[in-house]
Design a protein around this motif. Structure first.
Motif: not given
Length: 103
Positions: A7-11, A14-16, A22-25, A68-70
């Motif tokens: 869960e910490a890894y997936e969180n 998601e944050l990254e 935010r940087d590319v929008v 997509d985080i993956y």
């Protein structure tokens, strides 16, 4: 590896991903949401199709970024999506705080 570690890894992923978004929008003109994915794109074409009474949507996106985080690479030149679910396309407004280019 514990459930908490996963869960910490997936969180963290998601944050990254949010930080990258935010940087590319500001590089994109449209936000596109389907039931499976969220995209940013600079060109969007949506075609409503029917087949045997079923309605579906065909989307073509150009110069896109995929939420997509993956995915190892989220920037995509062309995307083709076919979906039977709702599609939402919004045009982004450019910030009035952008600095004009000087000559």
């Amino acid at each position: 590896m514990s459930v908490e570690d996963v869960e910490a890894y997936e969180n963290n992923l998601e944050l990254e991903l949010y930080r990258e978004y935010r940087d590319v929008v500001n590089l994109f003109s449209y936000v596109v949401e389907t039931e499976r994915r969220f995209y940013l794109a600079n060109a969007v074409d949506v075609q409503v199709r029917t087949n045997g009474g079923e309605v579906f949507f065909e989307l073509t996106l150009e110069d896109a970024w995929v939420w997509d985080i993956y995915r190892s690479s989220r920037f995509v030149k062309n995307v083709h999506v076919v979906t039977f679910k709702d599609v939402n396309v919004e045009e982004l407004t450019k910030s009035e705080l952008e600095i004009p280019s000087g000559n």
